[in-house]
Design an enzyme around this catalytic site. Sequence first.
Site, PDB file in Angstrom:
ATOM      1  CB  SER A  36      -7.259   5.229   5.246  1.00  0.00           C
ATOM      2  OG  SER A  36      -6.630   4.700   3.967  1.00  0.00           O
ATOM      3  CB  THR A  87      -0.741   3.108   3.850  1.00  0.00           C
ATOM      4  OG1 THR A  87      -0.689   1.659   3.384  1.00  0.00           O
ATOM      5  CG2 THR A  87      -0.702   3.337   4.832  1.00  0.00           C
ATOM      6  CB  ALA A 120      -8.025  -5.041   0.546  1.00  0.00           C
ATOM      7  CB  THR A 127      -6.439  -0.586   1.559  1.00  0.00           C
ATOM      8  OG1 THR A 127      -6.593   0.016   2.584  1.00  0.00           O
ATOM      9  CG2 THR A 127      -5.683  -2.175   2.594  1.00  0.00           C
ATOM     10  CB  CYS A 142      -9.577   0.753   3.599  1.00  0.00           C
ATOM     11  SG  CYS A 142      -9.219   2.213   2.575  1.00  0.00           S
ATOM     12  N   GLY A 182       6.739  -0.112   9.571  1.00  0.00           N
ATOM     13  CA  GLY A 182       5.819   0.117   8.852  1.00  0.00           C
ATOM     14  C   GLY A 182       5.813   1.451   8.619  1.00  0.00           C
ATOM     15  CE  LYS A 217       2.265   2.148   0.474  1.00  0.00           C
ATOM     16  NZ  LYS A 217       0.733   1.905   0.297  1.00  0.00           N
TER      17      LYS A 217
END
Length: 175
Positions: free
Chosen positions: A128, A5, A160, A166, A163, A49, A37
């Site tokens: 991550s 995440t 995003a 993500t 990773c 979060g 989250k």
Amino acid sequence: MIHATTILAVRHQERTVLAGDGQVTFGSTVLKQSAKKIRRLYNESILAGFAGSAADSFALFSRFESKLEQYRGNLERAAVELARDWRTDRLLRRLEAMLIVADKKSTFLLSGTGDLIEPDDGIVAVGSGGPYAMAAARALARHSQLDARHIAVEAMAIAADICIYTNQSLTIEEL
């Protein structure tokens, strides 16, 4: 390092934003694209979060909410007490999660090792994709005229893109 995440907090120009991606993975398999989250707590005046195990994170949310109630919404005191409990309680130490909590004035990162960190610039991230999102947000805050929400959106898009844990499905909450 907690995988799976990215949660980013940006406090900039008197606004506070938490952004989190929606991807849930189990090993190398994506199980869900749109998980939430991030939560609003204590009369919607505090954002929280999590990154890490969902079950562990929900347990921490519950404990943190109790601390907020106990200390009448005092974010710093509730965060300090949760970090102390997390560090000293044998059962809590086994939880695999990290929390970012914020209100209009303060932002804190809490970890299972008892760390309680308040970033100097109001920008912090976990998960991550956290380092990518945090670096992008800091650069955007310093070198653009974007507001906190747009900084968070752009920084999460960069994370995003880099990773694999993500995704682009974001939950964004703002104070």
